[in-house]
Scaffold this active site. Structure first.
Site, PDB file in Angstrom:
ATOM      1  CD  GLU A  82      76.579  90.617  -9.241  1.00  0.00           C
ATOM      2  OE1 GLU A  82      75.607  90.100  -8.690  1.00  0.00           O
ATOM      3  OE2 GLU A  82      76.985  90.232 -10.362  1.00  0.00           O
ATOM      4  CB  CYS A 114      75.520  99.195  -9.667  1.00  0.00           C
ATOM      5  SG  CYS A 114      74.464  97.786  -9.998  1.00  0.00           S
ATOM      6  CB  THR A 155      66.157  95.105 -14.975  1.00  0.00           C
ATOM      7  OG1 THR A 155      66.095  94.141 -13.904  1.00  0.00           O
ATOM      8  CG2 THR A 155      64.882  95.897 -14.988  1.00  0.00           C
ATOM      9  CB  SER A 204      66.461  98.229  -5.185  1.00  0.00           C
ATOM     10  OG  SER A 204      67.748  98.583  -5.579  1.00  0.00           O
ATOM     11  CG  HIS A 236      73.320 102.791 -11.273  1.00  0.00           C
ATOM     12  ND1 HIS A 236      73.926 101.969 -12.214  1.00  0.00           N
ATOM     13  CD2 HIS A 236      72.533 101.973 -10.523  1.00  0.00           C
ATOM     14  CE1 HIS A 236      73.525 100.731 -12.016  1.00  0.00           C
ATOM     15  NE2 HIS A 236      72.683 100.697 -11.000  1.00  0.00           N
ATOM     16  CG  ASN A 278      71.470  96.552 -14.663  1.00  0.00           C
ATOM     17  OD1 ASN A 278      72.399  97.361 -14.600  1.00  0.00           O
ATOM     18  ND2 ASN A 278      70.818  96.143 -13.593  1.00  0.00           N
ATOM     19  CB  SER A 311      72.094  97.364  -4.356  1.00  0.00           C
ATOM     20  OG  SER A 311      71.151  97.868  -5.257  1.00  0.00           O
TER      21      SER A 311
HETATM   22  N1  COA Z   1      52.480 100.855 -20.140  1.00  0.00           N
HETATM   23  C1  COA Z   1      53.323 101.756 -19.578  1.00  0.00           C
HETATM   24  N2  COA Z   1      53.824 101.624 -18.306  1.00  0.00           N
HETATM   25  C2  COA Z   1      53.490 100.528 -17.620  1.00  0.00           C
HETATM   26  C3  COA Z   1      52.621  99.554 -18.141  1.00  0.00           C
HETATM   27  C4  COA Z   1      52.096  99.752 -19.456  1.00  0.00           C
HETATM   28  N3  COA Z   1      51.289  98.868 -20.026  1.00  0.00           N
HETATM   29  N4  COA Z   1      52.468  98.583 -17.215  1.00  0.00           N
HETATM   30  C5  COA Z   1      53.215  98.939 -16.135  1.00  0.00           C
HETATM   31  N5  COA Z   1      53.827 100.109 -16.376  1.00  0.00           N
HETATM   32  C6  COA Z   1      54.741 100.848 -15.499  1.00  0.00           C
HETATM   33  C7  COA Z   1      54.314 100.866 -14.046  1.00  0.00           C
HETATM   34  O1  COA Z   1      53.338 101.877 -13.834  1.00  0.00           O
HETATM   35  C8  COA Z   1      55.625 101.136 -13.368  1.00  0.00           C
HETATM   36  O2  COA Z   1      55.948 102.496 -13.476  1.00  0.00           O
HETATM   37  P1  COA Z   1      56.582 103.306 -12.236  1.00  0.00           P
HETATM   38  O3  COA Z   1      57.819 102.575 -11.833  1.00  0.00           O
HETATM   39  O4  COA Z   1      56.815 104.649 -12.783  1.00  0.00           O
HETATM   40  O5  COA Z   1      55.554 103.237 -11.139  1.00  0.00           O
HETATM   41  C9  COA Z   1      56.623 100.379 -14.228  1.00  0.00           C
HETATM   42  O6  COA Z   1      55.973 100.140 -15.472  1.00  0.00           O
HETATM   43  C10 COA Z   1      57.057  99.066 -13.643  1.00  0.00           C
HETATM   44  O7  COA Z   1      55.909  98.317 -13.372  1.00  0.00           O
HETATM   45  P2  COA Z   1      55.761  97.494 -12.039  1.00  0.00           P
HETATM   46  O8  COA Z   1      54.549  96.639 -12.128  1.00  0.00           O
HETATM   47  O9  COA Z   1      55.875  98.413 -10.884  1.00  0.00           O
HETATM   48  O10 COA Z   1      57.064  96.603 -12.180  1.00  0.00           O
HETATM   49  P3  COA Z   1      57.518  95.267 -11.545  1.00  0.00           P
HETATM   50  O11 COA Z   1      56.789  94.919 -10.302  1.00  0.00           O
HETATM   51  O12 COA Z   1      57.554  94.281 -12.647  1.00  0.00           O
HETATM   52  O13 COA Z   1      59.033  95.625 -11.104  1.00  0.00           O
HETATM   53  C11 COA Z   1      61.300  96.326 -11.260  1.00  0.00           C
HETATM   54  C12 COA Z   1      59.904  96.397 -11.900  1.00  0.00           C
HETATM   55  C13 COA Z   1      62.223  97.253 -12.023  1.00  0.00           C
HETATM   56  C14 COA Z   1      61.240  96.748  -9.813  1.00  0.00           C
HETATM   57  C15 COA Z   1      61.795  94.841 -11.403  1.00  0.00           C
HETATM   58  O14 COA Z   1      62.004  94.553 -12.742  1.00  0.00           O
HETATM   59  C16 COA Z   1      63.070  94.583 -10.630  1.00  0.00           C
HETATM   60  O15 COA Z   1      63.040  94.273  -9.457  1.00  0.00           O
HETATM   61  N6  COA Z   1      64.231  94.702 -11.282  1.00  0.00           N
HETATM   62  C17 COA Z   1      65.504  94.607 -10.600  1.00  0.00           C
HETATM   63  C18 COA Z   1      65.972  95.996 -10.396  1.00  0.00           C
HETATM   64  C19 COA Z   1      66.954  96.102  -9.274  1.00  0.00           C
HETATM   65  O16 COA Z   1      66.887  95.429  -8.295  1.00  0.00           O
HETATM   66  N7  COA Z   1      67.875  96.969  -9.401  1.00  0.00           N
HETATM   67  C20 COA Z   1      68.842  97.137  -8.321  1.00  0.00           C
HETATM   68  C21 COA Z   1      69.929  97.955  -8.742  1.00  0.00           C
HETATM   69  S1  COA Z   1      69.599  99.694  -8.655  1.00  0.00           S
END
Ligand code: COA
Length: 389
Positions: A82, A114, A155, A204, A236, A278, A311
């Site tokens: 990518e 990916c 990530t 996603s 993945h 990642n 994606s």
């Molecule tokens: N202890 C343990 N777990 C915790 C926590 C803590 N103190 N605080 C939050 N968490 C958990 C949440 O419950 C959540 O778990 P779940 O996914 O099982 O529900 C997880 O941590 C992530 O927290 P959240 O607030 O939902 O995350 P975020 O809004 O920061 O977003 C991603 C996380 C991964 C979506 C974000 O980093 C992202 O967009 N990354 C890019 C990924 C992507 O686009 N990939 C595409 C290719 S597949």
């Protein structure tokens, strides 16, 4: 005829950011990253460590010990990425030169987020089936960049996996029958003008899980997912929680003993990924290396499932069988030493490296060598051309 992965290796930059440091700097509970996202560290590349350099470094290890005659059988080189370095010239051509491969071959770059590494692997397998005696070299290499302070920052990561595909492979023979699925979605993308990815993270995750459910159902109806036969199921892994969610989606659908076995093996399959982050299109294959090198209980003839997701979106569920002596083709000590020798960056060092950029006006830029011990690096750009050592 058996066709599949004969050799495999990975390369990752020699610097990393500890995600506890990132959590503190961003005012987040570290357990969100360590448990909630399921990652510990992320690799941080300098400008000299682009996908060409990382890809060539991984491939160099795969080619180690091959005679010139054996190398001349490579008829196809694919770089799946990518994070390409040019809109026209295939990054594979830079790699081709760095590896000193024969001129009589096809050399291309392919893209589908990916998923591209899997597209490359399957194209390579078909190429080997169609050309008796030929081999193909597939490199999956990426730099995952979401931006400082962005939701996806935790990530990020960088690295490359190189695979030699041949007849009578020594590591994993691939089954010809797989289940594939394409569906246009806007869950993650990167416009031509942007050095950082755009992502709708939650959407996603949803598409990933929907497509996994769909290919699993179809594979099941075709009799491909006899879970009792399946010794491991790889995913993945953009971050380990994503793969874990995929596996958990099977919990109520398969016998508890099978779920337990797949879960135990999943833990081994995420050991390396937790350390580097990642790798986009290389992530599934880093997970394969992690499983094979970290799990001592697998045996020859064990059947493994692999779920690839890119994606945009393309998904594929495919299967392979471990070959006898596969262990002899791995490099656990070398890979562990590479990870252990990395330099831990401070937040300010990470932010400074992240903000470095190449000149875009055609002037000359000499690039500091981020890792003189690695075989290859981007050393200079001049007149919009790239020069590697
Ligand atoms: N202890 C343990 N777990 C915790 C926590 C803590 N103190 N605080 C939050 N968490 C958990 C949440 O419950 C959540 O778990 P779940 O996914 O099982 O529900 C997880 O941590 C992530 O927290 P959240 O607030 O939902 O995350 P975020 O809004 O920061 O977003 C991603 C996380 C991964 C979506 C974000 O980093 C992202 O967009 N990354 C890019 C990924 C992507 O686009 N990939 C595409 C290719 S597949």
């Amino acid at each position: 005829m058996k066709v599949g992965i004969d050799r495999i290796a990975f390369s990752t930059p020699n610097r990393y950011l500890d995600l506890v440091d990132l959590a503190h700097a961003r005012g987040v509970d570290p357990n969100k990253y360590l448990i909630g996202i399921g990652q510990s560290k992320m690799a941080v590349p300098t400008l000299s460590q682009d996908i060409v350099a990382m890809g060539a470094n991984a491939a160099q290890e795969v080619l180690k010990g091959l005679s010139d005659d054996e190398k001349s059988l490579i008829g196809l080189l694919i770089v799946a990425t990518e994070s390409g370095v040019d809109q026209s010239k295939a990054s594979a051509l830079f790699v081709h030169e760095l590896l000193n491969l024969t001129a009589s071959m096809r050399t291309i770059e392919i893209k589908e987020a990916c998923y591209a590494g899997t597209a490359g692997l399957q194209l390579a397998a078909d190429f080997v089936r169609a050309h008796a005696g030929a081999k193909a070299l597939v490199i999956a290499a990426d730099i995952a960049r979401y931006g400082l302070g962005s939701g996806g920052e935790v990530t990020q990561g960088a690295g490359a996996v190189a695979m030699m595909v041949s007849a009578n492979p020594h590591i994993l023979s691939l089954e010809e029958h797989s289940v594939v699925l394409s569906r246009s979605t806007d869950d993650f993308w990167r416009p031509n003008y942007s050095t950082e990815a755009c992502a709708k993270g939650k959407y996603s995750e949803q598409v990933y899980l929907e497509m996994f459910a769909q290919v699993w159902r179809e594979a099941k109806s075709l009799g491909l997912t006899s879970v009792g036969d399946l010794q491991a199921l790889l995913f993945h892994i953009p971050f380990s929680k994503m793969g874990r969610k995929g596996l958990r989606s099977l919990e109520s659908m398969i016998p508890p003993a099978d779920y337990e076995r797949l879960t135990a093996r999943f833990e081994k399959a995420i050991v390396y990924g937790r350390e580097v982050g990642n790798l986009y299109t290389a992530s599934l294959y880093l997970s394969l290396i992690s499983l094979l090198e970290q799990d001592d209980s697998l045996r020859a003839n064990d059947r493994i499932g692999l779920f690839s997701y890119g994606s945009g979106s393309v998904a594929e569920l495919f299967f392979g069988t471990l070959q006898s002596g596969y262990n002899d083709r791995l490099n656990r000590a070398g890979h562990e030493a590479m990870l252990a020798a990395r330099q831990r960056l401070s937040m300010s060092e990470y932010e400074s490296i992240f903000s470095d950029s190449l000149v875009v006006d055609g002037s000359r830029q000499d690039i500091e060598d981020g890792d003189p011990a690695a075989p290859h690096a981007l050393s200079r750009i001049e007149g919009h051309e790239r020069f590697y050592r």
